[in-house]
Structure formats: C-alpha cells, structure tokens
Design an enzyme around this catalytic site. Structure first.
Site, PDB file in Angstrom:
ATOM      1  N   GLU A   1      30.273  57.954  44.932  1.00 16.50           N
ATOM      2  CA  GLU A   1      31.145  57.580  43.801  1.00 16.50           C
ATOM      3  C   GLU A   1      30.458  56.530  42.941  1.00 16.50           C
ATOM      4  O   GLU A   1      29.609  55.779  43.439  1.00 16.50           O
ATOM      5  CB  GLU A   1      32.450  56.975  44.334  1.00 16.50           C
ATOM      6  CG  GLU A   1      33.267  57.909  45.216  1.00 16.50           C
ATOM      7  CD  GLU A   1      34.371  57.160  45.942  1.00 16.50           C
ATOM      8  OE1 GLU A   1      34.173  56.825  47.116  1.00 16.50           O
ATOM      9  OE2 GLU A   1      35.412  56.896  45.333  1.00 16.50           O
TER      10      GLU A   1
ATOM     11  N   LEU B   1      30.690  45.514  50.468  1.00 22.54           N
ATOM     12  CA  LEU B   1      29.775  46.581  50.871  1.00 22.54           C
ATOM     13  C   LEU B   1      28.373  46.013  51.095  1.00 22.54           C
ATOM     14  O   LEU B   1      27.937  45.137  50.369  1.00 22.54           O
ATOM     15  CB  LEU B   1      29.682  47.644  49.763  1.00 22.54           C
ATOM     16  CG  LEU B   1      30.949  48.447  49.485  1.00 22.54           C
ATOM     17  CD1 LEU B   1      30.762  49.300  48.246  1.00 22.54           C
ATOM     18  CD2 LEU B   1      31.299  49.317  50.674  1.00 22.54           C
TER      19      LEU B   1
ATOM     20  N   LYS C   1      29.962  53.084  41.199  1.00 19.95           N
ATOM     21  CA  LYS C   1      30.415  51.728  41.529  1.00 19.95           C
ATOM     22  C   LYS C   1      30.809  51.019  40.229  1.00 19.95           C
ATOM     23  O   LYS C   1      29.961  50.603  39.448  1.00 19.95           O
ATOM     24  CB  LYS C   1      29.298  50.965  42.248  1.00 19.95           C
ATOM     25  CG  LYS C   1      29.785  49.625  42.813  1.00 19.95           C
ATOM     26  CD  LYS C   1      28.729  48.992  43.713  1.00 19.95           C
ATOM     27  CE  LYS C   1      29.212  47.668  44.293  1.00 19.95           C
ATOM     28  NZ  LYS C   1      29.471  46.608  43.268  1.00 19.95           N
TER      29      LYS C   1
ATOM     30  N   LYS D   1      29.719  56.905  50.996  1.00 18.15           N
ATOM     31  CA  LYS D   1      30.571  56.764  52.184  1.00 18.15           C
ATOM     32  C   LYS D   1      30.464  58.008  53.058  1.00 18.15           C
ATOM     33  O   LYS D   1      30.381  59.135  52.524  1.00 18.15           O
ATOM     34  CB  LYS D   1      32.045  56.610  51.769  1.00 18.15           C
ATOM     35  CG  LYS D   1      32.344  55.399  50.924  1.00 18.15           C
ATOM     36  CD  LYS D   1      33.797  55.422  50.434  1.00 18.15           C
ATOM     37  CE  LYS D   1      34.025  54.272  49.478  1.00 18.15           C
ATOM     38  NZ  LYS D   1      35.332  54.371  48.799  1.00 18.15           N
TER      39      LYS D   1
ATOM     40  N   GLU E   1      55.878  59.045  18.634  1.00 23.48           N
ATOM     41  CA  GLU E   1      56.984  59.609  19.458  1.00 23.48           C
ATOM     42  C   GLU E   1      57.224  58.693  20.658  1.00 23.48           C
ATOM     43  O   GLU E   1      58.353  58.336  20.981  1.00 23.48           O
ATOM     44  CB  GLU E   1      56.583  61.020  19.924  1.00 23.48           C
ATOM     45  CG  GLU E   1      57.470  61.638  20.991  1.00 23.48           C
ATOM     46  CD  GLU E   1      58.819  62.083  20.445  1.00 23.48           C
ATOM     47  OE1 GLU E   1      59.009  61.962  19.226  1.00 23.48           O
ATOM     48  OE2 GLU E   1      59.687  62.503  21.225  1.00 23.48           O
ATOM     49  N   TYR E   2      56.124  58.264  21.299  1.00 20.35           N
ATOM     50  CA  TYR E   2      56.238  57.349  22.449  1.00 20.35           C
ATOM     51  C   TYR E   2      56.933  56.060  22.006  1.00 20.35           C
ATOM     52  O   TYR E   2      57.907  55.606  22.628  1.00 20.35           O
ATOM     53  CB  TYR E   2      54.845  57.027  23.020  1.00 20.35           C
ATOM     54  CG  TYR E   2      54.906  56.163  24.267  1.00 20.35           C
ATOM     55  CD1 TYR E   2      54.948  54.770  24.162  1.00 20.35           C
ATOM     56  CD2 TYR E   2      54.979  56.733  25.528  1.00 20.35           C
ATOM     57  CE1 TYR E   2      55.057  53.972  25.293  1.00 20.35           C
ATOM     58  CE2 TYR E   2      55.081  55.942  26.661  1.00 20.35           C
ATOM     59  CZ  TYR E   2      55.114  54.572  26.529  1.00 20.35           C
ATOM     60  OH  TYR E   2      55.217  53.793  27.662  1.00 20.35           O
TER      61      TYR E   2
HETATM   62  N1  LIG Z   1      34.501  54.164  44.667  1.00 21.10           N
HETATM   63  C1  LIG Z   1      34.382  53.052  45.372  1.00 21.10           C
HETATM   64  O1  LIG Z   1      34.532  53.006  46.578  1.00 21.10           O
HETATM   65  C2  LIG Z   1      34.080  51.801  44.642  1.00 21.10           C
HETATM   66  C3  LIG Z   1      33.857  51.833  43.276  1.00 21.10           C
HETATM   67  N2  LIG Z   1      33.584  50.703  42.589  1.00 21.10           N
HETATM   68  C4  LIG Z   1      33.517  49.513  43.214  1.00 21.10           C
HETATM   69  N3  LIG Z   1      33.226  48.408  42.464  1.00 21.10           N
HETATM   70  C5  LIG Z   1      33.739  49.419  44.614  1.00 21.10           C
HETATM   71  C6  LIG Z   1      33.727  48.249  45.433  1.00 21.10           C
HETATM   72  C7  LIG Z   1      33.992  48.529  46.723  1.00 21.10           C
HETATM   73 BR1  LIG Z   1      34.120  47.257  48.130  1.00 21.10          BR
HETATM   74  S1  LIG Z   1      34.282  50.186  46.980  1.00 21.10           S
HETATM   75  C8  LIG Z   1      34.021  50.557  45.309  1.00 21.10           C
END
Ligand SMILES: NC(=O)c1cnc(N)c2cc(Br)sc12
Length: 318
Positions: free
Chosen positions: A113, A84, A115, A286, A36-37
């Site tokens: 998070e 970082l 990486k 963070k 469809e796409y």
């Molecule tokens: N979620 C994030 O902040 C994040 C995720 N994956 C990465 N390779 C990096 C690198 C930096 Br610099 S921040 C970040």
C-alpha cells in the site's frame, strides 16, 4: 409542519445528505450539483432550529461542531498504535522477506500500500456512530481531536453497520490544498508550512474546529484495530470491509505473491508518486494472512509482519 412530519423529513434529509457526501468525498463521483447539497443542508438546519430535539450528533449539520477548545483531552489507545520498521533499499526488503519465511514458511503473500505522508489517527465508533477521534501520540496516549476530525468530509459520522469498531488511518492535506493554503499565508505575510504533512498536523492541532474545517483535509483508512473481532482472515479483506462500511481506503494497493513483485511495485511508485494529488513517503508492505501476522507477532513498538519502504528524500530544487 408537525413534529412527526418534521422527524420523517429530517430522517430523509440525513439519508440524502450522507449519500451525496459519500459520493462526492469518498467515491469522488457526485450525482448532484453542490447547490443541491447546500439547499438540502439549509433545509435540515432550519428544521433543527424549529425542532431542536431532532438535532443529533451524527447530523450532517454537525460536522463543523462546537466551540473553541481550551486544550485537547488525552486519550489512552486500548490497542496501541504501532509504528513500522523501515527498509531503505532492496537488500533491506529481501532481509525482511527472509525473516518472514523463517517464521511462516514459503506459502504466504503480501499486500503493498502507499504510505500516506500525513498524521496517523484513530477513529472509534459505537453502534455505528463516530464517538471519538484521536491522534497517535506516542502510540499509547494520543489527543482527542474528535471535533477536528468530524470536519473531514470523507469520514462517515455513522457507518453502514451498527458496529462498535476502532479504525486507523492517515489524515493528510492534498497537494493542491497545501499550495493554496501557503499562497494565502504568504499573502498575509505569515510563515508558510514546510510540507503538506506539517500543514495537516498543524490543522488538526487547531483548537478551533472552524479552522480545521477550512483546511480541506482528507483521510485514507488502512486498519481495523480489533480486526480479530470482525471475522475477516486477511488484511486485504479488512480493507474491503472498511470500504463496505463507508470508509475511504486507498485504491492503489496490490496483492504481491513474492518479494520480487513487491520490489517491482516499489520501483513503479518511485516513478509515479509525483503524479499523485497527495504526498507519499514510501510503501507499506504487510503479510496478508492475519493468522500468519499472529505467528510473526510484534516487537515492543512495531509488527514483524510489516515494513515501510522509505523513498529517498527528494532533492530540493532551489
Ligand atoms: N496503508 C498503510 O498501512 C499505511 C499507509 N500510510 C501510512 N502513513 C501508514 C502508517 C502506518 Br503505522 S501503516 C500506514
């Protein structure tokens, strides 16, 4: 079909194709079959051929763009792309936590998070339209890889609000794409890529966008460069805003009230990382509050309000 009718149909096809593309590549939840796409895209391409002025840069037909480039242009990042600081063990994480407390006191929280092990890139939108994509480079000067980034289907060519905004994320090659790419390379007696990160970097550094388009790259967005202009007050709100604008942000994120919860999150993912369909090389931690990030500030090259816990290198099983 007259021009007005063509204009209306092209507008409708943009909306349909962008919605279906979003469902498939960002939500991983398509509502229509690929056929469809494809037929709607063919209809759009035919209308753009008959009415060339209806072909706009944000058209779904313009993902695999133009000609083979001679070279990449340099791009100056108005807001530098920081790297970082690293933590390699629990003691490093607790040291980081102590420094944060010394600066902002005990009332704060973290966001953890994954990486992503890929290539850091920046995407610039003007009035909601993608106008430029660039590599991190040395953090100040990168390379314009707009044509290659436009081939990544989870990158919106137009976001849901007419914002002028710059966002940062990690382009990567999923493990399965990496395995099939290397299988094809070995069959052609070509040198395979060492890992998905190199494969993603090599693909985005191709001067021919058609090659990048063939590599099934993907991306997770994780920062708004000029986040202070958006009115959000925390990093987690910033991630929610990215998703509301149509970007793909990684779902495996967690708000952690203290460093013990951060350490638990890290330990969980040391075990679980092998199950992911993409490679990660650590966890990014963070301070969530943007005001507290401001208080902590940055050194010449990295923020004091964030740190990357690096996983130990995996034993290579020979
Ligand atoms: N979620 C994030 O902040 C994040 C995720 N994956 C990465 N390779 C990096 C690198 C930096 Br610099 S921040 C970040």
């Amino acid at each position: 079909m007259d021009l007005h009718a063509a204009e209306m149909r092209v507008k409708e096809l943009h909306q349909l194709l962008n919605q279906y593309n979003y469902e498939y590549h960002v939500l991983d939840n398509p509502s229509v079959p690929d056929a469809e796409y494809d037929s709607l895209l063919k209809e759009l391409q035919k209308l753009e051929e008959s009415f060339p002025y209806l072909k706009t840069s944000d058209s779904p037909s313009q993902r695999v763009g133009g000609d083979i480039l001679e070279a990449f242009q340099k791009v100056q990042h108005k807001i530098s792309m920081l790297s970082l600081g690293n933590a390699f063990n629990e003691e490093d994480l607790r040291d980081f936590d102590r420094k944060v407390r010394q600066a902002v006191g005990d009332r704060f929280s973290y966001v953890c998070e994954l990486k992503i092990d890929g290539l850091a890139v920046s995407l610039r939108y003007e009035d909601g339209m993608l106008v430029q994509g660039a590599t991190r480079g040395d953090g100040t000067t990168g390379e314009d890889i707009t044509a290659n980034l436009k081939t990544i289907r989870s990158i919106p060519l137009r976001i849901s609000e007419p914002l002028s905004i710059e966002v940062r994320g990690e382009a990567f090659m999923p493990k399965r794409s990496f395995e099939s790419l290397n299988k094809a390379k070995v069959e052609r007696e070509e040198e395979p890529f060492a890992n998905p990160r190199n494969a993603a970097a090599g693909s985005l550094r191709q001067l021919d966008p058609k090659i990048a388009a063939s590599r099934n790259l993907d991306i997770y967005l994780y920062a708004i460069a000029d986040v202070g202009q958006t009115g959000v007050t925390s990093h987690s709100e910033g991630l929610d805003l990215l998703e509301s604008l149509g970007f793909k942000a990684n779902k495996e994120r967690k708000n952690c009230e203290n460093i013990d919860e951060v350490i638990q999150f890290v330990e969980d993912w040391v075990e679980k990382r092998a199950e992911l369909p993409y490679e990660i090389d650590g966890i990014v931690i963070k301070v969530d509050s943007l005001q507290q990030q401001e208080e902590l500030g940055t050194t010449a090259k990295s923020p004091r309000w964030a740190i990357a816990y690096k996983f130990p290198a995996e034993e290579v099983v020979t």
